[in-house]
Enzyme design. Structure first.
Site, PDB file in Angstrom:
ATOM      1  N   HIS A 422       7.705  20.276   0.104  1.00  0.00           N
ATOM      2  CA  HIS A 422       6.914  19.372  -0.749  1.00  0.00           C
ATOM      3  C   HIS A 422       7.498  17.976  -0.865  1.00  0.00           C
ATOM      4  O   HIS A 422       7.031  17.193  -1.699  1.00  0.00           O
ATOM      5  CB  HIS A 422       6.775  19.936  -2.163  1.00  0.00           C
ATOM      6  CG  HIS A 422       5.941  21.171  -2.258  1.00  0.00           C
ATOM      7  ND1 HIS A 422       4.601  21.149  -2.533  1.00  0.00           N
ATOM      8  CD2 HIS A 422       6.273  22.469  -2.102  1.00  0.00           C
ATOM      9  CE1 HIS A 422       4.138  22.389  -2.564  1.00  0.00           C
ATOM     10  NE2 HIS A 422       5.134  23.206  -2.290  1.00  0.00           N
ATOM     11  N   LYS A 614       1.130   9.823 -13.594  1.00  0.00           N
ATOM     12  CA  LYS A 614       1.927  10.727 -12.763  1.00  0.00           C
ATOM     13  C   LYS A 614       3.353  10.622 -13.251  1.00  0.00           C
ATOM     14  O   LYS A 614       3.648   9.788 -14.119  1.00  0.00           O
ATOM     15  CB  LYS A 614       1.838  10.355 -11.278  1.00  0.00           C
ATOM     16  CG  LYS A 614       2.008   8.849 -11.000  1.00  0.00           C
ATOM     17  CD  LYS A 614       1.791   8.499  -9.536  1.00  0.00           C
ATOM     18  CE  LYS A 614       0.350   8.224  -9.181  1.00  0.00           C
ATOM     19  NZ  LYS A 614      -0.187   9.101  -8.159  1.00  0.00           N
ATOM     20  N   ARG A 615       4.291  11.461 -12.716  1.00  0.00           N
ATOM     21  CA  ARG A 615       5.681  11.294 -13.107  1.00  0.00           C
ATOM     22  C   ARG A 615       6.123   9.866 -12.813  1.00  0.00           C
ATOM     23  O   ARG A 615       5.664   9.239 -11.858  1.00  0.00           O
ATOM     24  CB  ARG A 615       6.568  12.285 -12.347  1.00  0.00           C
ATOM     25  CG  ARG A 615       6.440  13.712 -12.843  1.00  0.00           C
ATOM     26  CD  ARG A 615       6.815  13.862 -14.308  1.00  0.00           C
ATOM     27  NE  ARG A 615       8.235  13.740 -14.498  1.00  0.00           N
ATOM     28  CZ  ARG A 615       9.059  14.775 -14.709  1.00  0.00           C
ATOM     29  NH1 ARG A 615       8.584  16.012 -14.784  1.00  0.00           N
ATOM     30  NH2 ARG A 615      10.345  14.576 -14.872  1.00  0.00           N
ATOM     31  N   LYS A 620       7.044   6.101  -6.640  1.00  0.00           N
ATOM     32  CA  LYS A 620       5.617   6.064  -6.983  1.00  0.00           C
ATOM     33  C   LYS A 620       5.182   4.647  -7.386  1.00  0.00           C
ATOM     34  O   LYS A 620       3.997   4.361  -7.518  1.00  0.00           O
ATOM     35  CB  LYS A 620       5.307   7.055  -8.091  1.00  0.00           C
ATOM     36  CG  LYS A 620       5.483   8.511  -7.663  1.00  0.00           C
ATOM     37  CD  LYS A 620       5.186   9.473  -8.803  1.00  0.00           C
ATOM     38  CE  LYS A 620       5.503  10.926  -8.476  1.00  0.00           C
ATOM     39  NZ  LYS A 620       4.463  11.598  -7.678  1.00  0.00           N
ATOM     40  N   THR A 725      -1.808  14.956  -5.714  1.00  0.00           N
ATOM     41  CA  THR A 725      -3.026  15.717  -5.996  1.00  0.00           C
ATOM     42  C   THR A 725      -3.831  14.977  -7.057  1.00  0.00           C
ATOM     43  O   THR A 725      -5.024  15.212  -7.203  1.00  0.00           O
ATOM     44  CB  THR A 725      -2.697  17.148  -6.480  1.00  0.00           C
ATOM     45  OG1 THR A 725      -1.628  17.061  -7.413  1.00  0.00           O
ATOM     46  CG2 THR A 725      -2.281  18.028  -5.327  1.00  0.00           C
ATOM     47  N   LYS A 729      -7.975  14.432  -7.819  1.00  0.00           N
ATOM     48  CA  LYS A 729      -8.624  14.684  -9.113  1.00  0.00           C
ATOM     49  C   LYS A 729      -9.476  13.490  -9.530  1.00  0.00           C
ATOM     50  O   LYS A 729     -10.616  13.646  -9.982  1.00  0.00           O
ATOM     51  CB  LYS A 729      -7.569  15.002 -10.176  1.00  0.00           C
ATOM     52  CG  LYS A 729      -6.894  16.343  -9.924  1.00  0.00           C
ATOM     53  CD  LYS A 729      -5.611  16.557 -10.719  1.00  0.00           C
ATOM     54  CE  LYS A 729      -4.853  17.752 -10.149  1.00  0.00           C
ATOM     55  NZ  LYS A 729      -3.454  17.811 -10.583  1.00  0.00           N
TER      56      LYS A 729
END
Ligand code: 26W
Length: 879
Positions: A422, A614-615, A620, A725, A729
């Protein structure tokens, strides 16, 4: 951490593409013969008549047992109210005058659970009867269970009516449920989506995980903008969804001594012994009676407490061993993508794998099959490297306890496991100091040293010392480290990544040598999400509209998401567009209400809702977003009041947790909060620009945010986000995507069409070269960015010194390449603004995006796992 998904195979395994075929094809399709009349942990294995093969009823007569079920599954309004009242008054012992929402929620959940348990018991007996095969996936972030159970059972409306008659509202009760926060970020929620899909697709799958007393921490934001963490005692009010199973337990040992005896065998003695106790959570499939099982382990001391110390008056010491055992499942490590190497974490990993493997082995032995047939009935999916100790653990059971010869045992192991990677981020790749592993698990370390990996590589590449060192299980630094990814690859028959680009990178970077060594072992299975939770439950308005135009059958499109393509027929229809936009507005109002209630800030629902949740992580790049916000703010400030009227109004929302020890990520939160404070207080930008950091991001908050987005941001440095993901969504809810060419966003763009997404930034090919080293002045890289950074340094958003390390990272090495992508990002944002002004065209993009999201259903993903990896088929429980 851990959740495991296991798959049961009704003896109908198709011939698997395993390295060496081990099973006799004549068993295919036939129920295996078993030992007669035996209780197993799965359920009841019935005794059968030798001649007819018919089931013999175990106790009493069958009719009495069948009639005697406490209640028929509640199905009409009266029986539903009766069941709720029954549980309120007996199980939780409350009267109407002291039954609050929390109590009513418990009573309703228990009434729903009654229904689930009957299906669950029948499903497990059905699997037991038809022979099990098991696969593991890890970690869970389920969110709330009640709404999902009602939806899947098709009982939502009936329960809503009955609850209304009792003086409560279903919405309030749904709201009073706490999220089960048993995982960190995307990986945990992915496992939950896969559990939903495997039950819905009627695949015989089991989950395993740890029942942490404290799940992911609650996030609070201090007045200065810093993140504070509070414990999450999610079990404090009880958990109506779990069934405590003190009868199902497995002994687990740590530390002690391993003494080699003969033929590769050893005995492992002394050390600490604890017991794993099972708690079962039924996982209902959508519109099917199939109800799978998720088994969560609790750690308990092996023998109550130390009586000797107790009698000697040393009470502290007497309870000490009990405390030490319970500490194992006390708290979830809040790290996401960063390996901290703590002993307790390794202990959790081993506890979870040993308990689950012990349980799987016991269920396998109930079948009465020769041990060599284990892989025919059991597959274990390693969801990332966290459960990799299962590989030496299965070797230990086979060699030491079952007395299987070493090489036969290894053949069994490598036909049982498959591994999903992952992440390719180097800091997330697990490695454990050898002295630590040796002390905690002395026998496992011996086994690992005995794996003939070295010889195999040497045979294929004689004399290639570098390759040998890279492919070794041991990193020969000081101290030496055990490389979990290498162990996972060597011990598995398949390895997969979670999106096309990611799977390519796995094979060309971190596991390149292995991809060359084992051609055919590697593949891709792009992630997916369950449309039940991520459309129907979180966005009932959109779901109803879709059902209306697709012919009125919700269960059809929710089980075959490709049917959404039918929406394209209406993409230009002004009447349909109007309804589509009305749903979006309603969702924005629902969110605006929540924001006002929780933060006091009033947001303009006519503005574009731009969301990044998100985290919080440097890769990111929430930093890129907030720096862009500052630029936008400064630009608006420069305009005259007349010019400002032409600006497209935006509400920019952030949410996400930072790992408590991750300083840089926490600083990002602080910057966002302080920029928001300045912007929201500035009358010049009122109604045009609002910025907010919403605290305590969770699955429930995601369900509120995602349906309200006009656009969402997925802007990781190319090559760093394995899949994502969240991107799926948002798009499934008609929010457009602003993203880099990374992870599954690439495949979303392919599916929905490049013209409907906003992509920007460097490609991974450019970056890998840039990543090496890169020393150019920030002014040369991006003047606009340099100006934004200066505003922060100069104290425009509070004391500039606070942010020094964050700014220096970007001005200096800029590892995540913010400066490389900044100008391109701003350009993309301009295009977004322009596009939003043409509402008809924007709405069409939104409709087309939803229409082409079929590929990203977790139903598709789980079927791929079933067919391409586990080799199992659906097995339906008859009505
Ligand atoms: C040891 C610390 C640690 C903890 C968690 C290392 C690695 C992890 C996970 C493997 C990280 C993770 O959650 N990865 C995410 O997995 C999602 C599901 O496949 C992907 O969508 C995300 O892109 C990926 O970051």
């Amino acid at each position: 951490m851990p959740i495991t998904v296991a798959a049961t195979n009704g003896g109908a395994a198709k011939a698997a593409a395993l390295p060496v075929p081990v099973f006799d094809p004549q068993h295919l399709g036939k129920p295996p013969k078993r030992r007669a009349h035996k209780r197993s942990a799965t359920g009841y294995i019935p005794e059968r008549d030798e001649k007819t093969g018919d089931e013999i009823w175990p106790r009493g007569d069958e009719a009495t047992w069948k009639k005697g079920l406490l209640t028929e599954p509640p199905e009409d309004e009266t029986s539903i109210s009766n069941a709720i009242v029954h549980h309120a008054q007996t199980t939780i012992a409350r009267q109407p005058y002291n039954l609050d929402d929390a109590g009513a929620y418990q009573a309703v959940a228990l009434a729903v659970r009654d229904d689930l348990i009957i299906n669950w018991n029948d499903t497990q007996s059905h699997f037991t009867r038809t022979a099990p095969k098991v696969v593991h996936v890890t970690r869970l972030r389920t969110g709330r269970a009640l709404d999902n159970a009602l939806l899947n059972l098709g009982l939502r409306n009936k329960f809503s009516d009955s609850i209304g008659k009792l003086g409560f509202t279903l919405e309030d009760l749904l709201d009073s449920e706490r999220d089960a926060g048993l995982g960190n970020g995307g990986l945990g929620r992915l496992a939950a989506c896969y559990l939903d899909s495997s039950a819905s697709m009627e695949l015989p799958v089991w989950g395993y995980g740890l029942r942490y007393k404290y799940g992911i921490f609650q996030q609070l934001i201090a007045p200065d903008g810093s993140q504070l963490e509070a414990p999450d005692p999610w079990l404090n009010n009880g958990n109506p969804w779990e069934i405590h199973r003190p009868d199902v337990k497995v002994d687990v040992r740590f530390y002690g001594h391993a003494q080699r005896i003969n033929r590769g065998r050893a005995v492992w003695t002394a050390g600490q012994e604890v017991v794993a106790i099972a708690n079962d959570v039924p996982v209902p499939g959508y519109r099917t009676r199939n109800t799978n099982n998720l088994r969560l382990w609790d750690a308990r001391p092996k023998s109550g407490f130390d009586l000797l110390s107790f009698n000697a008056g040393d009470y502290h010491r007497a309870v000490d061993s009990s405390n030490q055992a319970e500490a194992i499942t006390r708290v979830l490590y809040p790290n996401d993508n960063h390996d901290a190497g703590k002993e307790l974490r390794l202990k959790q990993q081993y506890f979870w794998t040993a308990a689950s493997l012990g349980d799987i082995m016991r269920r396998f032995k109930d079948l009465g099959k020769p041990i060599t047939e284990f892989p025919q009935y059991v597959s274990i999916q390693l969801n990332d490297t966290h459960p990799t100790l299962a590989i030496p653990e299965l070797m230990r059971i086979l060699v030491d306890e079952e007395e299987v010869e070493w090489s036969t045992a290894w053949q069994i192991v490598i036909r049982t496991f498959a591994y999903t990677n992952h992440t390719v981020l180097p800091e997330a790749l697990e490695k454990w100091p050898i002295p630590l592993v040796e002390n905690l698990l002395p026998r496992h370390m011996q086994i690992i040293y005995d794996i003939p990996q070295h010889q195999a590589v040497e045979r294929k590449y004689p004399g290639d010392r570098d390759r040998l060192a890279r492919m070794s299980l041991i990193d020969e630094t000081w101290p030496k480290f055990l490389r979990m990814a290498n162990l996972a690859v060597i011990g598995s028959f398949k390895v997969n990544g979670v999106a096309e680009l990611h799977s390519q990178l796995v094979q060309t970077t971190i596991l390149k040598d292995f991809a060359e060594f084992y051609p055919g072992k590697f593949r891709n299975i792009t992630n997916g999400i369950t449309p039940r939770r991520w459309l129907d439950q979180c966005n009932p308005g959109l779901s109803a509209l879709i059902t209306e135009v697709l012919g009125g059958k919700k269960d059809e499109w929710l089980k075959d998401l490709n049917l959404l393509k039918g929406l394209t027929k209406y993409q230009d229809d002004p009447g349909f567009q109007k309804k589509w936009n009305a749903v979006k507005l309603q969702n924005k109002e629902r969110l605006a209400h929540y924001i006002e209630k929780t933060t006091g800030v009033i947001v303009n629902t006519d503005s574009m809702f731009d969301i990044q949740v998100k985290r919080i992580h440097e890769y990111k790049r929430q930093n890129l977003n907030i720096l862009g916000v500052i630029h936008r703010y400064l630009e608006i400030k420069r305009k005259t009041p007349e010019e400002r009227k032409k600006v497209v109004p935006r509400t920019i929302l952030f949410a996400g947790k930072a790992a408590p020890g991750y300083y840089a990520a926490k600083l990002t939160i602080r910057l966002i909060v302080n920029v928001a404070r300045v912007v929201n207080a500035d009358p010049d930008v009122k109604g045009i620009l609002t910025v907010l950091f919403l605290p305590d991001y969770s699955v429930s908050l995601a369900e509120l945010l995602i349906p309200a987005s006009d656009i969402s941001q997925h802007i990781s440095t190319a090559g760093t986000e394995a899949s994502g993901t969240g991107n799926m969504k948002f798009c499934l809810n008609g929010g457009l995507l602003l993203g880099t060419v990374d992870g599954a966003s690439i495949e979303i763009a392919e599916e929905v069409g490049e013209e409907n997404v906003f992509m920007f930034g460097h490609l991974v090919e450019d970056l890998r070269y840039q990543h090496q080293y890169h020393h150019v002045n920030i002014q040369q890289r991006s003047q606009t960015l340099a100006a934004v950074l200066d505003e922060i340094s100069n104290g425009r958003f509070g004391d500039g010194h606070v942010y020094e390390s964050l700014l220096n990272t970007i001005r200096g090495n800029d590892y995540y390449l913010i400066s490389e992508d900044f100008d391109s990002y701003l350009k993309a944002q301009e295009i977004v603004d322009e596009a939003y002004q043409d509402r008809a065209s924007w709405t069409k993009k939104s409709i087309r995006t939803v229409a082409f999201m079929g590929k990203f259903s977790s139903d598709r993903a789980i079927i791929q796992y079933a067919e391409e990896i586990w080799n199992i088929e659906p097995t339906k429980l008859k009505a």
